[in-house]
Design an enzyme around this catalytic site. Sequence first.
Site, short mmCIF file in Angstrom:
data_model
loop_
_atom_site.label_atom_id
_atom_site.label_comp_id
_atom_site.label_asym_id
_atom_site.label_seq_id
_atom_site.Cartn_x
_atom_site.Cartn_y
_atom_site.Cartn_z
CG ASP A 1 -2.01 -0.98 1.24
OD1 ASP A 1 -2.27 -1.53 0.17
OD2 ASP A 1 -2.60 -1.22 2.31
CB CYS A 60 -0.71 1.73 -5.91
SG CYS A 60 0.51 2.67 -5.01
#
Length: 319
Positions: A82, A244
């Site tokens: 993350d 991401c």
Amino acid sequence: MTEKALRLGTRRSKLAMAQSGQVADAVSQVTGRPVELVEITTYGDVSREHLAQIGGTGVFVAALREALLRGEVDFAVHSLKDLPTAPHEGLVVAAVPEREDPRDVVVARDARKLTDLPRGARIGTGAPRRMAQLNAYARTHGLEFETVPIRGNVDTRIGYVRSGELDAVVLAAAGLNRVGRIDEVTDFLSVDTVLPAPGQGALAIECAADNADLIAALAELDDPFTRVAVTAERSLLAALEAGCSAPVGALADLLADGQTVKEMRLRGVVGTTDGSTLVQLSTTGPVPQTHDAALALGRELATEMLAQGAAGLMGERAH
């Protein structure tokens, strides 16, 4: 007099609380101080939009980092996958503990494996990376299934299978291990089938860069092999300029000869979410001895992937 408790900032999800609790115990052991969990709600936890649309997985990290910088918590625990790849001013990753199983897993109806799913099966996942590789695998192995974008915690995702809404979901093995639900897995996916997200299965323990005592204490939890592996993986991701939410998989693993670790192999993949195009390459070399050497390994493989056409695939976003 007992020393003041250290405050550990954590997201409120069951998974975050489980992994933070495990880190809290370890930090207590190395520091001799009690550790209390401070629950922080992040934008990623309350937003119902798809991750690709709300700015990738950095949305889970920002609120924790703000609490760190304001001094409301002493350190924070993140799932490393993350964490945005750019360093954050004023903060330092003091420890990367030993990595859990990095693989992706399937939880399917009727205890089926991926290859046993019925034709046209609906498979839920929130990751364009998983969609790209699952769809590519299906194309090359004569399977037919549909990947369906989903969000939510472990309970929600497995719930889609239990209710019959989906035939299967794909999750990270590490998360299920940490919440004690690994026995619900019906298939462990080989990394040759689906390469995990860069840093998957690893945690990052982050604190203020000026807190030298805490940095020194947390460093005892650092696993040097895990750190060089995830550094190489994240360097590859950064060099591909991938948000991401981009469909990038990467895994660095250590190749051992008996008890002696000889080399590190770094594999990377990027693809279109429909699986029609994948660029997949690997490189093997000596285990990087420094942070800079690990960064260089990731950049080198990224350069090769870009030369093979990876750049044209990076614009893909989950719709």
